[in-house]
Structures are given as C-alpha cells and as structure tokens.
Design an enzyme around this catalytic site. Structure first.
Site, mmCIF file in Angstrom:
data_model
loop_
_atom_site.group_PDB
_atom_site.id
_atom_site.type_symbol
_atom_site.label_atom_id
_atom_site.label_comp_id
_atom_site.label_asym_id
_atom_site.label_seq_id
_atom_site.Cartn_x
_atom_site.Cartn_y
_atom_site.Cartn_z
ATOM 1 N N ASP A 36 -25.224 -52.042 -5.118
ATOM 2 C CA ASP A 36 -26.506 -52.671 -4.820
ATOM 3 C C ASP A 36 -27.628 -51.771 -5.323
ATOM 4 O O ASP A 36 -27.774 -50.632 -4.874
ATOM 5 C CB ASP A 36 -26.664 -52.888 -3.316
ATOM 6 C CG ASP A 36 -25.782 -53.999 -2.800
ATOM 7 O OD1 ASP A 36 -25.822 -55.099 -3.375
ATOM 8 O OD2 ASP A 36 -25.047 -53.772 -1.823
ATOM 9 N N ASP A 177 -21.898 -62.353 -0.348
ATOM 10 C CA ASP A 177 -22.261 -60.986 0.041
ATOM 11 C C ASP A 177 -23.047 -61.032 1.344
ATOM 12 O O ASP A 177 -24.130 -61.613 1.397
ATOM 13 C CB ASP A 177 -23.108 -60.352 -1.074
ATOM 14 C CG ASP A 177 -23.454 -58.899 -0.792
ATOM 15 O OD1 ASP A 177 -23.060 -58.370 0.261
ATOM 16 O OD2 ASP A 177 -24.118 -58.283 -1.652
#
Length: 225
Positions: A36, A177
């Site tokens: 991320d 996610d």
C-alpha cells in the site's frame, strides 16, 4: 492476468523481523506481496514506498502487487522500478487521466487494475474496461489497517461482478481489500471475489503463525464454492 489466491498486506509485517515473515509467506505459497503506497493526500496516512519494494523483492520470488493510494499517480509511476508481471492498481478517484495512466502501465507489461472506494459507482469503470485486468474493491475506507468491513461491501462485489459480466468484462478479476477474515473472505468469494488482500484479520494474526493462517484461509475458500 491477476492470479486467484492471496495477497499479503505488507503494511502488517513485523518490521523488526521482515525477513522471517517473508520466509513464512514463501512457505505458505502466497501469490503476491501487496504494498500500500500512501502519500498523505488521497488518504490521511503515509505508508511504504519504492525503496522498501526494491529491497524486499531482491530476496524473494513472490509476486509484487502495488496499490497506489496517491493523488496524481501519473506523476509518480516513475518512482517505481516496475517489471513485467507486476500488479499495479490505481484509484479511479485520484486522476482525470485514468486511461492514460493505465495505458502507460500496460505498455510496461504490468497487470493493471482500477481500485474503487466503498462509495464509488461501478459505472466509473466504463471507459477503461478494455484495458483492465482486474478491479480492486475496497471493503473498508482506505488508509488504515484493522478496520471493520463496510456493510455494503458484499452487495458492491456482486454489483461490480454483474457490471463487468454485462459489459464484456467476464475475464476481469476482482480483488478485495479490507477486513478479509476467513468468515468475510468466504462471503466475498461467494459474491464474486477472486483475489484476497489479507492483513491482520486473515494472515498476520497475533495468535497464529502466518503459514497456519494461510492454510486455514485457503481451505475455507476452496470448500465454500
């Protein structure tokens, strides 16, 4: 094409002993390491970066999955040493030049995806469907680990799958996610998800080894559908 399976959220590794966690991910045969990238603008947090990715990938053959949670990704792609077969997702909400960003990534041999927030309509995907390999559906509001799944997430997965199938996009995969626990992952797969980004809820658990947690997750996903 995005592989079905598990993508380990690298925000959740033990940074004091990253090497050991990566060795466990290898033993668990994890399909991807999910990085991320946060710039403090699109989300109110900073996380990870090119140096970490470049360092880690030298010591493992696990696939690289880069989730760009950054404003104007077209200005920042050059920060990354992207390689053929890498997976990269860009948020539809972050750029007016989405198609060009995806085309530039595709030209590098990258598996390309568009990420969408919980409240983003699937129609936003319409004019890039011919480029997409996958859609990343955020099942929490992006920016921080450890959140609960947004209540409409399962409906959203079903809606996106229906939209893709109805617009010549049956080949486009869905990645999810956010709060991907075993219980939620089963429901997500039944709704149409193919690849699961696993963090503290499903893979990096305080009371369970990574290899064991991955095995439990895989068995549950195989048995449910």
């Amino acid at each position: 094409m995005l592989k079905d399976g598990l993508s380990a959220s690298m925000m959740c590794v033990n940074f004091m002993d990253t090497k050991t966690d990566i060795e466990k991910l290898e033993r668990a045969q994890i399909e991807y390491m999910h990085f991320d990238i946060m710039d403090g603008e699109f989300v109110s947090n900073y996380a990870l970066g090119p140096c970490m990715i470049n360092s880690i990938r030298k010591g493992t053959n696990i696939g690289v999955d880069i989730h760009l949670m950054v404003e104007h990704p077209e200005r920042k792609i050059e920060y990354f040493d992207l390689r053929e077969g890498d997976v990269v997702s860009v948020h539809v909400e972050t750029t007016p030049h989405l198609r060009k960003v995806l085309q530039d990534l595709k030209a590098r041999g990258v598996t390309v995806g568009v990420a969408i927030n919980p409240s983003t309509l699937e129609e936003k995907l319409k004019y890039v469907l011919d480029i997409l390999d996958f859609v990343l559906i955020m099942t929490v509001n992006p920016g921080f680990a450890g959140q609960k799944m947004v209540s409409i997430s399962l409906e959203k997965i079903r809606d996106v799958r229906k939209y893709l199938d109805g617009h010549n996009g049956s080949h486009i995969k869905i990645q999810v996610d956010g709060n991907v626990s075993v219980e939620n992952a089963i429901k997500m797969k039944q709704a149409g998800a193919d690849n699961f980004v696993c963090g503290t809820a499903g893979l990096f658990k305080k009371d369970m080894d990574i290899v064991t947690a991955a095995s439990i997750m895989r068995n549950a996903l195989q048995e449910c559908c």
